[in-house]
Design an enzyme around this catalytic site. Structure first.
Site, PDB file in Angstrom:
ATOM      1  N   GLU A 143      32.301 -27.323  50.393  1.00  0.00           N
ATOM      2  CA  GLU A 143      32.947 -28.291  51.282  1.00  0.00           C
ATOM      3  C   GLU A 143      34.476 -28.294  51.141  1.00  0.00           C
ATOM      4  O   GLU A 143      35.203 -28.107  52.108  1.00  0.00           O
ATOM      5  CB  GLU A 143      32.386 -29.695  51.009  1.00  0.00           C
ATOM      6  N   ASP A 181      32.020 -32.035  44.542  1.00  0.00           N
ATOM      7  CA  ASP A 181      31.940 -33.498  44.476  1.00  0.00           C
ATOM      8  C   ASP A 181      33.202 -34.075  43.829  1.00  0.00           C
ATOM      9  O   ASP A 181      33.873 -34.929  44.398  1.00  0.00           O
ATOM     10  CB  ASP A 181      30.712 -33.943  43.667  1.00  0.00           C
TER      11      ASP A 181
HETATM   12  O1  TRH Z   1      32.015 -25.929  44.088  1.00  0.00           O
HETATM   13  P1  TRH Z   1      31.432 -26.015  45.425  1.00  0.00           P
HETATM   14  O2  TRH Z   1      30.339 -25.101  45.694  1.00  0.00           O
HETATM   15  O3  TRH Z   1      30.996 -27.476  45.700  1.00  0.00           O
HETATM   16  C1  TRH Z   1      29.806 -27.774  46.406  1.00  0.00           C
HETATM   17  C2  TRH Z   1      30.042 -28.461  47.695  1.00  0.00           C
HETATM   18  O4  TRH Z   1      30.804 -29.621  47.576  1.00  0.00           O
HETATM   19  C3  TRH Z   1      28.702 -28.781  48.289  1.00  0.00           C
HETATM   20  O5  TRH Z   1      28.862 -29.469  49.495  1.00  0.00           O
HETATM   21  C4  TRH Z   1      27.920 -29.625  47.310  1.00  0.00           C
HETATM   22  O6  TRH Z   1      26.665 -29.860  47.814  1.00  0.00           O
HETATM   23  C5  TRH Z   1      27.794 -28.896  46.013  1.00  0.00           C
HETATM   24  O7  TRH Z   1      29.071 -28.580  45.524  1.00  0.00           O
HETATM   25  C6  TRH Z   1      27.115 -29.729  44.980  1.00  0.00           C
HETATM   26  O8  TRH Z   1      32.582 -25.711  46.520  1.00  0.00           O
HETATM   27  P2  TRH Z   1      33.780 -26.619  47.054  1.00  0.00           P
HETATM   28  O9  TRH Z   1      33.278 -27.800  47.792  1.00  0.00           O
HETATM   29  O10 TRH Z   1      34.658 -25.725  47.785  1.00  0.00           O
HETATM   30  O11 TRH Z   1      34.525 -27.136  45.763  1.00  0.00           O
HETATM   31  C7  TRH Z   1      35.283 -26.303  44.955  1.00  0.00           C
HETATM   32  C8  TRH Z   1      36.458 -27.062  44.398  1.00  0.00           C
HETATM   33  O12 TRH Z   1      37.098 -26.283  43.405  1.00  0.00           O
HETATM   34  C9  TRH Z   1      37.526 -27.379  45.440  1.00  0.00           C
HETATM   35  O13 TRH Z   1      38.094 -28.646  45.188  1.00  0.00           O
HETATM   36  C10 TRH Z   1      38.555 -26.287  45.226  1.00  0.00           C
HETATM   37  C11 TRH Z   1      38.472 -26.141  43.738  1.00  0.00           C
HETATM   38  N1  TRH Z   1      38.951 -24.873  43.186  1.00  0.00           N
HETATM   39  C12 TRH Z   1      39.991 -24.914  42.267  1.00  0.00           C
HETATM   40  O14 TRH Z   1      40.556 -25.988  42.003  1.00  0.00           O
HETATM   41  N2  TRH Z   1      40.391 -23.757  41.678  1.00  0.00           N
HETATM   42  C13 TRH Z   1      39.831 -22.562  41.962  1.00  0.00           C
HETATM   43  O15 TRH Z   1      40.238 -21.534  41.405  1.00  0.00           O
HETATM   44  C14 TRH Z   1      38.772 -22.535  42.943  1.00  0.00           C
HETATM   45  C15 TRH Z   1      38.141 -21.218  43.293  1.00  0.00           C
HETATM   46  C16 TRH Z   1      38.354 -23.708  43.508  1.00  0.00           C
END
Ligand code: TRH
Length: 394
Positions: A278, A19
């Site tokens: 996402e 989010d």
């Molecule tokens: O963390 P998530 O599982 O987020 C999820 C999804 O948005 C989902 O749709 C929602 O319903 C739920 O949250 C509540 O996975 P996502 O979307 O990939 O977000 C991870 C974020 O973290 C993304 O912006 C990339 C970032 N990230 C980093 O900045 N550094 C890191 O080392 C990693 C592994 C990720």
């Protein structure tokens, strides 16, 4: 300059990082690529700091990289010309009651899905008679008649410059503390997943591959959450929040969570990426490298339908064998029973074929990144959408 110059983005951190990750990315893009003034309201500043490391918990409103970041408004704030409520979050009551008086445009930015119904629901209106205003639904998506995918204008060029520079990549591995590894002849995999993923089956399969494999897993929190997954490994703590887990030719590096920019670099630098939710999913697409997406776990296997809808779009132009491989690998990753693993390892063949097919999967991933990048990005579509609504109001 756009007529709708002032924007408010509202973000409720439900769980995980997606989010805030998306809201932060979008807000910066609106400022830097569209010249807008953006206030980003966040309900959980402490959680947001995982993604926005410069956030000062002692400040109320603060300017970071051109975006004004504010705590969730408890007192009355004057609404901006365009108001984005992300992922169905409710706006503060005092705020929503002022929207009509300020002729604000109210847009609900929804979750990404590749399901075909998204085209019908995108841009639909929901009248709010009690507030005297309409709410507009904006759905990200893969089809031209949806809201598109988040992508900065410079992203693919920056990626190509990184991939074209041996020095930049060497600096990056050094920066991660992995510069001492001989990575040139190894397979590099990034791993970001939910605990339900069957990591053990994956690792058993990877450990039997002849080549050296380095898996890089950025993580937050306690390593014990992953102890079942890596039970068969020798574990060495090699620094603060850094672990090396080894089994045969397979090395898993657990490293501290990265900045969003460094996470992009990791996706670009690896040969194969596991992503989830996402935002990392979209970034893996733009990386143009083979990847497996793990959708957010939902009851009644709703997430499997979402995964199949995505594969129907993404793998559309792949040959039948590649379609089958992408589908079986995605299923193997997303249908496991949490914490359990099978001694017979039904996923062994799938993961080994995936590794063998990496060159062809890479060519296909590059092609798909290029094809999807021909569509307008989400921030641009959102700006055009709001301008059209403004013009239809006058
Ligand atoms: O963390 P998530 O599982 O987020 C999820 C999804 O948005 C989902 O749709 C929602 O319903 C739920 O949250 C509540 O996975 P996502 O979307 O990939 O977000 C991870 C974020 O973290 C993304 O912006 C990339 C970032 N990230 C980093 O900045 N550094 C890191 O080392 C990693 C592994 C990720």
């Amino acid at each position: 300059m756009a007529k709708t110059h002032h924007w408010d983005v509202f973000c409720r951190v439900v769980d995980n990082y997606g989010d805030i990750g998306i809201c932060w990315r979008l807000s910066q893009q609106l400022v830097h690529e569209h010249g807008l003034q953006v206030r980003l309201f966040i309900d959980d500043i402490v959680a947001a700091r995982h993604l926005i490391s410069k956030l000062d918990l002692n400040q109320t409103s603060q300017m970071i990289n051109g975006v004004e970041i504010c705590p969730w408004p408890k007192i009355s704030v004057t609404p901006a010309q365009v108001v984005i409520a992300t992922f169905g979050c409710e706006l503060p009551e005092t705020y929503s009651h002022q929207l009509a008086g300020h002729q604000s445009i109210w847009i609900n930015l929804e979750y990404l899905s590749a399901e075909t119904w998204v085209s019908d629901f995108h841009a639909q209106i929901s009248p709010q008679p009690a507030l005297g205003i309409n709410k507009h639904f904006f759905f990200p998506g893969f089809f031209p008649d949806t809201g598109g995918l988040l992508r900065e204008h410079h992203l693919l060029a920056t990626r190509d410059a990184f991939l074209g520079s041996v020095e930049k990549q060497a600096d990056f591995w050094q920066h991660l503390g992995l510069g001492h590894l001989n990575l040139d002849n190894a397979i590099k995999i990034s791993l970001f997943c939910y605990p339900q993923a069957n990591i053990r089956n994956l690792c058993v399969a990877l450990a039997s591959v002849e080549k050296t494999i380095h898996v890089v897993m950025p993580f937050n929190g306690d390593i014990s959450q992953w102890s079942t997954s890596f039970a068969d490994f020798t574990q060495t703590e090699i620094g603060a929040n850094r672990w090396l887990l080894q089994q045969g030719n397979l090395n898993v590096h657990l490293i501290p969570f990265l900045s969003q920019a460094d996470y992009d670099h990791l996706l670009w630098a690896c040969d194969f990426n596991f992503v989830r939710g996402e935002d990392s999913w979209i970034r893996a697409i733009w990386a143009g490298k083979p990847f497996i997406w793990q959708p957010y776990w939902q009851a009644d296997a709703v997430h499997i339908k979402k995964m199949q809808a995505f594969l129907a779009v993404y793998a559309e132009h792949a040959n039948v064998d590649m379609q089958h491989l992408l589908s079986s690998a995605s299923l193997a990753w997303s249908t496991g029973t949490p914490g359990q693993y099978s001694m017979t390892n039904p996923d062994q063949v799938v993961w080994q074929s995936f590794i063998n097919q990496l060159p062809a999967l890479h060519a296909y991933a590059q092609h798909q990144a290029h094809t999807l990048a021909q569509q307008s990005d989400l921030a641009t579509k959102l700006v055009i959408f709001s301008e059209n609504l403004r013009n239809s109001q006058v």
